[in-house]
Design a protein around this motif. Structure first.
Motif, PDB file in Angstrom:
ATOM      1  N   TYR A 163       0.833  -1.193   0.000  1.00 28.02           N
ATOM      2  CA  TYR A 163       0.000   0.000   0.000  1.00 28.02           C
ATOM      3  C   TYR A 163       0.870   1.246   0.000  1.00 28.02           C
ATOM      4  O   TYR A 163       2.048   1.201   0.347  1.00 28.02           O
ATOM      5  CB  TYR A 163      -0.940   0.014   1.206  1.00 28.02           C
ATOM      6  N   GLN A 164       0.265   2.371  -0.378  1.00 30.59           N
ATOM      7  CA  GLN A 164       0.974   3.640  -0.377  1.00 30.59           C
ATOM      8  C   GLN A 164       0.786   4.287   0.990  1.00 30.59           C
ATOM      9  O   GLN A 164      -0.316   4.287   1.551  1.00 30.59           O
ATOM     10  CB  GLN A 164       0.452   4.554  -1.469  1.00 30.59           C
ATOM     11  N   ILE A 165       1.857   4.849   1.527  1.00 34.82           N
ATOM     12  CA  ILE A 165       1.800   5.473   2.839  1.00 34.82           C
ATOM     13  C   ILE A 165       0.892   6.698   2.771  1.00 34.82           C
ATOM     14  O   ILE A 165       1.031   7.539   1.891  1.00 34.82           O
ATOM     15  CB  ILE A 165       3.211   5.874   3.308  1.00 34.82           C
ATOM     16  N   GLN A 166      -0.042   6.789   3.705  1.00 36.03           N
ATOM     17  CA  GLN A 166      -0.973   7.910   3.752  1.00 36.03           C
ATOM     18  C   GLN A 166      -0.471   8.999   4.688  1.00 36.03           C
ATOM     19  O   GLN A 166       0.313   8.743   5.597  1.00 36.03           O
ATOM     20  CB  GLN A 166      -2.352   7.426   4.221  1.00 36.03           C
ATOM     21  N   LYS A 173       5.965   7.103  -1.065  1.00 31.06           N
ATOM     22  CA  LYS A 173       6.584   5.792  -0.866  1.00 31.06           C
ATOM     23  C   LYS A 173       5.522   4.707  -0.734  1.00 31.06           C
ATOM     24  O   LYS A 173       4.389   4.961  -0.357  1.00 31.06           O
ATOM     25  CB  LYS A 173       7.439   5.822   0.392  1.00 31.06           C
ATOM     26  N   TRP A 174       5.919   3.488  -1.040  1.00 27.17           N
ATOM     27  CA  TRP A 174       5.035   2.321  -0.932  1.00 27.17           C
ATOM     28  C   TRP A 174       5.578   1.399   0.146  1.00 27.17           C
ATOM     29  O   TRP A 174       6.785   1.274   0.325  1.00 27.17           O
ATOM     30  CB  TRP A 174       4.956   1.599  -2.268  1.00 27.17           C
ATOM     31  N   MET A 175       4.692   0.747   0.870  1.00 30.21           N
ATOM     32  CA  MET A 175       5.054  -0.089   2.003  1.00 30.21           C
ATOM     33  C   MET A 175       4.615  -1.530   1.746  1.00 30.21           C
ATOM     34  O   MET A 175       3.542  -1.774   1.198  1.00 30.21           O
ATOM     35  CB  MET A 175       4.366   0.455   3.253  1.00 30.21           C
ATOM     36  N   LEU A 176       5.451  -2.468   2.150  1.00 28.23           N
ATOM     37  CA  LEU A 176       5.121  -3.887   2.126  1.00 28.23           C
ATOM     38  C   LEU A 176       5.248  -4.377   3.562  1.00 28.23           C
ATOM     39  O   LEU A 176       6.322  -4.278   4.156  1.00 28.23           O
ATOM     40  CB  LEU A 176       6.074  -4.656   1.209  1.00 28.23           C
ATOM     41  N   ASP A 177       4.144  -4.840   4.138  1.00 27.32           N
ATOM     42  CA  ASP A 177       4.223  -5.433   5.468  1.00 27.32           C
ATOM     43  C   ASP A 177       3.448  -6.741   5.482  1.00 27.32           C
ATOM     44  O   ASP A 177       2.567  -6.968   4.669  1.00 27.32           O
ATOM     45  CB  ASP A 177       3.763  -4.473   6.572  1.00 27.32           C
ATOM     46  N   PHE A 178       3.818  -7.601   6.406  1.00 27.87           N
ATOM     47  CA  PHE A 178       3.305  -8.966   6.441  1.00 27.87           C
ATOM     48  C   PHE A 178       2.127  -9.085   7.388  1.00 27.87           C
ATOM     49  O   PHE A 178       2.067  -8.421   8.430  1.00 27.87           O
ATOM     50  CB  PHE A 178       4.416  -9.936   6.858  1.00 27.87           C
ATOM     51  N   ALA A 179       1.198  -9.964   7.043  1.00 29.33           N
ATOM     52  CA  ALA A 179       0.043 -10.225   7.895  1.00 29.33           C
ATOM     53  C   ALA A 179       0.475 -11.076   9.085  1.00 29.33           C
ATOM     54  O   ALA A 179       1.428 -11.853   9.007  1.00 29.33           O
ATOM     55  CB  ALA A 179      -1.040 -10.946   7.099  1.00 29.33           C
ATOM     56  N   GLN A 180      -0.251 -10.941  10.171  1.00 25.74           N
ATOM     57  CA  GLN A 180       0.057 -11.702  11.375  1.00 25.74           C
ATOM     58  C   GLN A 180      -0.412 -13.142  11.192  1.00 25.74           C
ATOM     59  O   GLN A 180      -1.536 -13.393  10.774  1.00 25.74           O
ATOM     60  CB  GLN A 180      -0.646 -11.060  12.561  1.00 25.74           C
ATOM     61  N   THR A 181       0.455 -14.109  11.503  1.00 28.45           N
ATOM     62  CA  THR A 181       0.135 -15.513  11.268  1.00 28.45           C
ATOM     63  C   THR A 181      -0.336 -16.251  12.519  1.00 28.45           C
ATOM     64  O   THR A 181      -0.939 -17.308  12.412  1.00 28.45           O
ATOM     65  CB  THR A 181       1.347 -16.258  10.697  1.00 28.45           C
ATOM     66  N   GLU A 182      -0.045 -15.713  13.696  1.00 29.09           N
ATOM     67  CA  GLU A 182      -0.513 -16.362  14.917  1.00 29.09           C
ATOM     68  C   GLU A 182      -1.104 -15.303  15.843  1.00 29.09           C
ATOM     69  O   GLU A 182      -0.701 -14.147  15.809  1.00 29.09           O
ATOM     70  CB  GLU A 182       0.592 -17.146  15.615  1.00 29.09           C
ATOM     71  N   PRO A 186      10.269   2.689  -3.426  1.00 27.18           N
ATOM     72  CA  PRO A 186       9.986   3.958  -4.111  1.00 27.18           C
ATOM     73  C   PRO A 186       8.752   3.910  -5.008  1.00 27.18           C
ATOM     74  O   PRO A 186       8.177   4.945  -5.317  1.00 27.18           O
ATOM     75  CB  PRO A 186      11.248   4.230  -4.928  1.00 27.18           C
ATOM     76  N   SER A 187       8.333   2.711  -5.428  1.00 26.10           N
ATOM     77  CA  SER A 187       7.172   2.609  -6.313  1.00 26.10           C
ATOM     78  C   SER A 187       6.428   1.306  -6.052  1.00 26.10           C
ATOM     79  O   SER A 187       6.952   0.372  -5.426  1.00 26.10           O
ATOM     80  CB  SER A 187       7.602   2.669  -7.785  1.00 26.10           C
ATOM     81  N   LYS A 188       5.210   1.242  -6.554  1.00 24.54           N
ATOM     82  CA  LYS A 188       4.397   0.036  -6.406  1.00 24.54           C
ATOM     83  C   LYS A 188       5.010  -1.116  -7.192  1.00 24.54           C
ATOM     84  O   LYS A 188       5.036  -2.257  -6.721  1.00 24.54           O
ATOM     85  CB  LYS A 188       2.974   0.306  -6.895  1.00 24.54           C
ATOM     86  N   GLU A 189       5.545  -0.811  -8.362  1.00 23.90           N
ATOM     87  CA  GLU A 189       6.150  -1.852  -9.198  1.00 23.90           C
ATOM     88  C   GLU A 189       7.359  -2.481  -8.517  1.00 23.90           C
ATOM     89  O   GLU A 189       7.593  -3.686  -8.632  1.00 23.90           O
ATOM     90  CB  GLU A 189       6.541  -1.277 -10.561  1.00 23.90           C
ATOM     91  N   ALA A 190       8.137  -1.667  -7.790  1.00 21.36           N
ATOM     92  CA  ALA A 190       9.303  -2.196  -7.080  1.00 21.36           C
ATOM     93  C   ALA A 190       8.875  -3.135  -5.952  1.00 21.36           C
ATOM     94  O   ALA A 190       9.505  -4.171  -5.728  1.00 21.36           O
ATOM     95  CB  ALA A 190      10.148  -1.053  -6.528  1.00 21.36           C
ATOM     96  N   ALA A 191       7.815  -2.794  -5.255  1.00 22.80           N
ATOM     97  CA  ALA A 191       7.323  -3.648  -4.179  1.00 22.80           C
ATOM     98  C   ALA A 191       6.773  -4.959  -4.729  1.00 22.80           C
ATOM     99  O   ALA A 191       7.012  -6.035  -4.165  1.00 22.80           O
ATOM    100  CB  ALA A 191       6.241  -2.910  -3.386  1.00 22.80           C
ATOM    101  N   ILE A 192       6.065  -4.897  -5.853  1.00 21.31           N
ATOM    102  CA  ILE A 192       5.527  -6.104  -6.479  1.00 21.31           C
ATOM    103  C   ILE A 192       6.660  -6.980  -7.004  1.00 21.31           C
ATOM    104  O   ILE A 192       6.632  -8.200  -6.864  1.00 21.31           O
ATOM    105  CB  ILE A 192       4.531  -5.729  -7.586  1.00 21.31           C
ATOM    106  N   ALA A 193       7.684  -6.359  -7.588  1.00 23.51           N
ATOM    107  CA  ALA A 193       8.834  -7.120  -8.091  1.00 23.51           C
ATOM    108  C   ALA A 193       9.555  -7.834  -6.949  1.00 23.51           C
ATOM    109  O   ALA A 193       9.985  -8.989  -7.098  1.00 23.51           O
ATOM    110  CB  ALA A 193       9.790  -6.196  -8.835  1.00 23.51           C
ATOM    111  N   TYR A 194       9.684  -7.170  -5.797  1.00 20.91           N
ATOM    112  CA  TYR A 194      10.321  -7.799  -4.639  1.00 20.91           C
ATOM    113  C   TYR A 194       9.500  -9.007  -4.166  1.00 20.91           C
ATOM    114  O   TYR A 194      10.062 -10.061  -3.882  1.00 20.91           O
ATOM    115  CB  TYR A 194      10.456  -6.778  -3.505  1.00 20.91           C
TER     116      TYR A 194
END
Length: 92
Positions: A6-9, A22-31, A56-64
């Protein structure tokens, strides 16, 4: 292991738009979180949910995410709306 991208608000307490591109990638809680019997604080053994990566971009986060085989959900950025009003409108 799923992630959300998601994009930082803008914070409600800030007037500027610094770092909102900037765009953020964070992980969902598993337990689930549990209270610690000694201190009473809540916590879990899931350390992956503490990881937040900035891109820096949505495409970079998706590529990662694609490169490392991470399942992801892209959350679209809501449209920005401006409420244009004059100071004199407060007295009408």
């Amino acid at each position: 292991m799923t992630a959300r991208i998601y994009q930082i608000q803008k914070n409600a307490m800030q007037s500027g738009k610094a770092r909102t591109d900037k765009w953020m990638l964070d992980f969902a809680q598993t337990e689930p979180r549990k209270p610690d019997p000694l201190t009473g604080w809540t916590g879990s053994g899931d350390t992956q949910s503490q990881v937040k990566l900035t891109f820096p971009s949505k495409e970079a986060a998706i590529a990662y995410a694609d490169k490392y085989g991470i399942a992801y959900d892209v959350i679209p950025t809501p449209p920005k709306t401006l409420k244009i009003q004059a100071y004199a409108d407060n007295f009408r």
